[in-house]
Scaffold this motif. Structure first.
Motif, PDB file in Angstrom:
ATOM      1  N   GLN A 218      16.285 -24.288  13.332  1.00 13.03           N
ATOM      2  CA  GLN A 218      16.762 -22.917  13.536  1.00 13.03           C
ATOM      3  C   GLN A 218      15.662 -21.898  13.246  1.00 13.03           C
ATOM      4  OE1 GLN A 218      20.096 -23.228  10.826  1.00 13.03           O
ATOM      5  NE2 GLN A 218      21.590 -23.155  12.505  1.00 13.03           N
ATOM      6  N   ALA A 219      14.872 -22.164  12.206  1.00 12.51           N
ATOM      7  CA  ALA A 219      13.780 -21.251  11.865  1.00 12.51           C
ATOM      8  C   ALA A 219      12.740 -21.212  12.974  1.00 12.51           C
ATOM      9  CB  ALA A 219      13.142 -21.675  10.543  1.00 12.51           C
ATOM     10  N   VAL A 220      12.382 -22.389  13.503  1.00  9.62           N
ATOM     11  CA  VAL A 220      11.392 -22.445  14.584  1.00  9.62           C
ATOM     12  C   VAL A 220      11.909 -21.696  15.804  1.00  9.62           C
ATOM     13  CG1 VAL A 220      10.271 -23.984  16.235  1.00  9.62           C
ATOM     14  CG2 VAL A 220      10.281 -24.564  13.803  1.00  9.62           C
ATOM     15  N   ALA A 221      13.188 -21.876  16.127  1.00  8.58           N
ATOM     16  CA  ALA A 221      13.763 -21.174  17.284  1.00  8.58           C
ATOM     17  C   ALA A 221      13.708 -19.667  17.084  1.00  8.58           C
ATOM     18  CB  ALA A 221      15.206 -21.637  17.499  1.00  8.58           C
ATOM     19  N   ARG A 222      13.988 -19.209  15.871  1.00  6.66           N
ATOM     20  CA  ARG A 222      13.945 -17.772  15.599  1.00  6.66           C
ATOM     21  C   ARG A 222      12.531 -17.232  15.725  1.00  6.66           C
ATOM     22  NH1 ARG A 222      15.936 -15.229   9.881  1.00  6.66           N
ATOM     23  NH2 ARG A 222      13.971 -16.107   9.193  1.00  6.66           N
ATOM     24  N   TRP A 223      11.552 -17.966  15.183  1.00  5.35           N
ATOM     25  CA  TRP A 223      10.164 -17.513  15.256  1.00  5.35           C
ATOM     26  C   TRP A 223       9.665 -17.487  16.704  1.00  5.35           C
ATOM     27  CZ3 TRP A 223       9.052 -21.349  10.732  1.00  5.35           C
ATOM     28  CH2 TRP A 223       9.430 -20.744   9.532  1.00  5.35           C
ATOM     29  N   ARG A 224      10.089 -18.497  17.488  1.00  6.59           N
ATOM     30  CA  ARG A 224       9.700 -18.497  18.912  1.00  6.59           C
ATOM     31  C   ARG A 224      10.301 -17.302  19.631  1.00  6.59           C
ATOM     32  NH1 ARG A 224      10.489 -24.894  19.754  1.00  6.59           N
ATOM     33  NH2 ARG A 224       8.356 -25.548  19.256  1.00  6.59           N
ATOM     34  N   ALA A 225      11.570 -17.021  19.343  1.00  2.00           N
ATOM     35  CA  ALA A 225      12.232 -15.879  19.977  1.00  2.00           C
ATOM     36  C   ALA A 225      11.563 -14.568  19.601  1.00  2.00           C
ATOM     37  CB  ALA A 225      13.710 -15.847  19.578  1.00  2.00           C
ATOM     38  N   ALA A 226      10.949 -14.536  18.400  1.00  2.00           N
ATOM     39  CA  ALA A 226      10.244 -13.329  17.955  1.00  2.00           C
ATOM     40  C   ALA A 226       8.850 -13.227  18.569  1.00  2.00           C
ATOM     41  CB  ALA A 226      10.143 -13.315  16.432  1.00  2.00           C
ATOM     42  N   GLY A 227       8.449 -14.252  19.329  1.00  2.00           N
ATOM     43  CA  GLY A 227       7.161 -14.198  20.015  1.00  2.00           C
ATOM     44  C   GLY A 227       5.993 -14.772  19.248  1.00  2.00           C
ATOM     45  N   HIS A 228       6.257 -15.481  18.144  1.00  2.00           N
ATOM     46  CA  HIS A 228       5.154 -16.063  17.373  1.00  2.00           C
ATOM     47  C   HIS A 228       4.546 -17.232  18.128  1.00  2.00           C
ATOM     48  CE1 HIS A 228       5.937 -13.543  14.004  1.00  2.00           C
ATOM     49  NE2 HIS A 228       7.092 -14.095  13.687  1.00  2.00           N
ATOM     50  N   GLN A 230       2.469 -20.859  18.615  1.00  2.00           N
ATOM     51  CA  GLN A 230       2.708 -22.130  17.941  1.00  2.00           C
ATOM     52  C   GLN A 230       1.877 -22.276  16.665  1.00  2.00           C
ATOM     53  OE1 GLN A 230       5.142 -24.289  18.693  1.00  2.00           O
ATOM     54  NE2 GLN A 230       4.576 -25.308  16.775  1.00  2.00           N
ATOM     55  N   GLU A 231       0.633 -21.762  16.672  1.00  2.00           N
ATOM     56  CA  GLU A 231      -0.196 -21.898  15.476  1.00  2.00           C
ATOM     57  C   GLU A 231       0.374 -21.107  14.301  1.00  2.00           C
ATOM     58  OE1 GLU A 231      -2.471 -18.986  18.243  1.00  2.00           O
ATOM     59  OE2 GLU A 231      -1.282 -20.831  18.400  1.00  2.00           O
ATOM     60  N   VAL A 232       0.986 -19.963  14.586  1.00  2.00           N
ATOM     61  CA  VAL A 232       1.623 -19.177  13.522  1.00  2.00           C
ATOM     62  C   VAL A 232       2.862 -19.904  13.010  1.00  2.00           C
ATOM     63  CG1 VAL A 232       2.843 -17.025  12.997  1.00  2.00           C
ATOM     64  CG2 VAL A 232       0.723 -16.970  14.323  1.00  2.00           C
ATOM     65  N   ILE A 233       3.642 -20.466  13.922  1.00  5.12           N
ATOM     66  CA  ILE A 233       4.834 -21.213  13.517  1.00  5.12           C
ATOM     67  C   ILE A 233       4.441 -22.405  12.643  1.00  5.12           C
ATOM     68  CG2 ILE A 233       6.720 -22.668  14.369  1.00  5.12           C
ATOM     69  CD1 ILE A 233       6.891 -20.763  16.786  1.00  5.12           C
ATOM     70  N   GLY A 234       3.379 -23.108  13.036  1.00  4.82           N
ATOM     71  CA  GLY A 234       2.909 -24.225  12.232  1.00  4.82           C
ATOM     72  C   GLY A 234       2.477 -23.787  10.846  1.00  4.82           C
ATOM     73  N   PHE A 235       1.809 -22.629  10.773  1.00  5.35           N
ATOM     74  CA  PHE A 235       1.377 -22.092   9.483  1.00  5.35           C
ATOM     75  C   PHE A 235       2.585 -21.759   8.610  1.00  5.35           C
ATOM     76  CE2 PHE A 235       0.663 -18.198   6.976  1.00  5.35           C
ATOM     77  CZ  PHE A 235      -0.322 -18.650   6.114  1.00  5.35           C
ATOM     78  N   LEU A 236       3.594 -21.121   9.187  1.00  8.05           N
ATOM     79  CA  LEU A 236       4.782 -20.745   8.422  1.00  8.05           C
ATOM     80  C   LEU A 236       5.518 -21.980   7.902  1.00  8.05           C
ATOM     81  CD1 LEU A 236       6.141 -17.841  10.661  1.00  8.05           C
ATOM     82  CD2 LEU A 236       5.097 -17.626   8.408  1.00  8.05           C
ATOM     83  N   LEU A 237       5.632 -23.010   8.737  1.00  7.24           N
ATOM     84  CA  LEU A 237       6.280 -24.237   8.301  1.00  7.24           C
ATOM     85  C   LEU A 237       5.533 -24.870   7.129  1.00  7.24           C
ATOM     86  CD1 LEU A 237       7.237 -25.876  11.715  1.00  7.24           C
ATOM     87  CD2 LEU A 237       8.809 -24.951  10.001  1.00  7.24           C
ATOM     88  N   GLU A 238       4.217 -24.833   7.179  1.00  6.76           N
ATOM     89  CA  GLU A 238       3.418 -25.428   6.112  1.00  6.76           C
ATOM     90  C   GLU A 238       3.535 -24.620   4.824  1.00  6.76           C
ATOM     91  OE1 GLU A 238       0.892 -27.853   3.944  1.00  6.76           O
ATOM     92  OE2 GLU A 238       1.878 -28.209   5.880  1.00  6.76           O
ATOM     93  N   VAL A 239       3.412 -23.309   4.938  1.00  6.46           N
ATOM     94  CA  VAL A 239       3.442 -22.461   3.744  1.00  6.46           C
ATOM     95  C   VAL A 239       4.828 -22.445   3.108  1.00  6.46           C
ATOM     96  CG1 VAL A 239       3.239 -20.083   2.942  1.00  6.46           C
ATOM     97  CG2 VAL A 239       1.514 -21.023   4.456  1.00  6.46           C
ATOM     98  N   TYR A 240       5.875 -22.350   3.932  1.00  4.26           N
ATOM     99  CA  TYR A 240       7.234 -22.306   3.399  1.00  4.26           C
ATOM    100  C   TYR A 240       7.704 -23.687   2.938  1.00  4.26           C
ATOM    101  CZ  TYR A 240       7.898 -17.565   5.271  1.00  4.26           C
ATOM    102  OH  TYR A 240       7.804 -16.229   5.546  1.00  4.26           O
ATOM    103  N   GLY A 241       7.368 -24.699   3.714  1.00  7.05           N
ATOM    104  CA  GLY A 241       7.853 -26.032   3.392  1.00  7.05           C
ATOM    105  C   GLY A 241       7.053 -26.738   2.318  1.00  7.05           C
TER     106      GLY A 241
END
Length: 286
Positions: A218-228, A230-241
């Motif tokens: 769900q988080a990845v879908a939201r970030w994609r919808a916000a226009g982020h 893939q490299e930003v999404i990967g960074f967020l997953l790493e930092v948050y997770g």
């Protein structure tokens, strides 16, 4: 009490730069605040707004006149691109008589930061804050609209820091001896989960907030919808997770440098309670 000094603060309208300006003024120093649009800078009273652009180093020459300290950021221009002008900026700073430089670490390698670290003509200090407390303002819109926060990894830990404390450490390093060649990790006084942060904001505004934990998908879908990308999404997953240890470990830099404890998230939330206040229903006529 240190002697009054004149300091040039770049990125002066940003989250941290504005706090550096405020702290320097509170300590009785003169501040020149560099901005690309001095007319609309809306700086604290007492600051001298000066126009300049870090991507065009020679535009700093008038602003550097009579300055003893310089606060730098690692990006510039209208698109916030990484700066490649560090060597020239430092050359001009030395020529103007600048003795101390602080640079706000941008989260990764930086040509400007490399140039600062390599410069033997100034006392430099690298400021390395962890997560800003002001990042919580990203929740303001959804809290105001629905009394709700929707986030993944709600148990993730953060030693988040009040942006004012970053400014305070910078102000001391720019005006006092003993901070040259130092790399300062800057944190708050406590480690918090997302659950802790939401509860603190709720207490500050006097109204409950529901916390809904998103799945990773769900988080990845939201970030994609916000226009982020893939490299930003990967960074967020790493930092948050898997938050790096440095981001979830309290250190006493603020107290050691400034002589007072780091500010709490409760204090930050109280200062910004209005941003999270529920909107009053619009009255309608009968």
């Amino acid at each position: 009490m240190t002697q009054t000094q004149k300091i040039l603060v770049t990125g002066a309208t940003g989250t941290v730069g504005r706090q550096v300006v405020t702290e320097l003024l509170a300590r009785g120093h003169e501040v020149r605040a560099l901005t690309r649009d001095a007319a609309s800078a809306d700086l604290p009273a007492g600051a001298e707004a000066v126009q300049g652009d870090l991507t065009e180093p020679d535009s700093l020459i008038p602003a550097l006149e009579g300055v003893t300290g310089l606060h730098l950021i690692t990006f510039g221009g209208p698109y916030f691109a990484p700066l490649e002008t560090g060597p020239r900026i430092l050359e001009l700073a030395r020529a103007a008589g600048v003795r101390r430089v602080t640079v706000l670490h941008g989260g990764g390698p930086s040509l400007l930061e490399d140039a600062v670290r390599a410069d033997e003509g100034v006392d430099w200090t690298v400021l390395m804050p962890v997560e800003f407390m002001s990042n919580a303002l990203e929740w303001a819109e959804q809290i105001v609209a629905s009394d709700e926060v929707r986030e993944p990894f709600v148990s993730r830990l953060s030693a988040m820091v009040h942006e004012g404390d970053i400014g305070a450490v910078a102000a001391v390093a720019l005006t006092e001896e003993g901070h040259g060649g130092q790399e300062y990790v800057i944190t708050g006084p406590e480690v918090l989960t997302v659950t802790d942060k939401v509860a603190t904001i709720a207490a500050s505004r006097g109204r409950e907030i529901s916390l809904v934990e998103l799945t990773e998908e769900q988080a990845v879908a939201r970030w994609r919808a916000a226009g982020h990308p893939q490299e930003v999404i990967g960074f967020l997953l790493e930092v948050y997770g898997n938050t790096p240890e440095v981001g979830r470990t309290v250190v006493d830099t603020v107290e050691k440098v400034t002589g007072r404890p780091a500010r709490t998230f409760s204090r930050w939330a109280a200062e910004h309670a209005d941003a999270f206040a529920a909107q009053s229903p619009v009255a309608t006529s009968a």
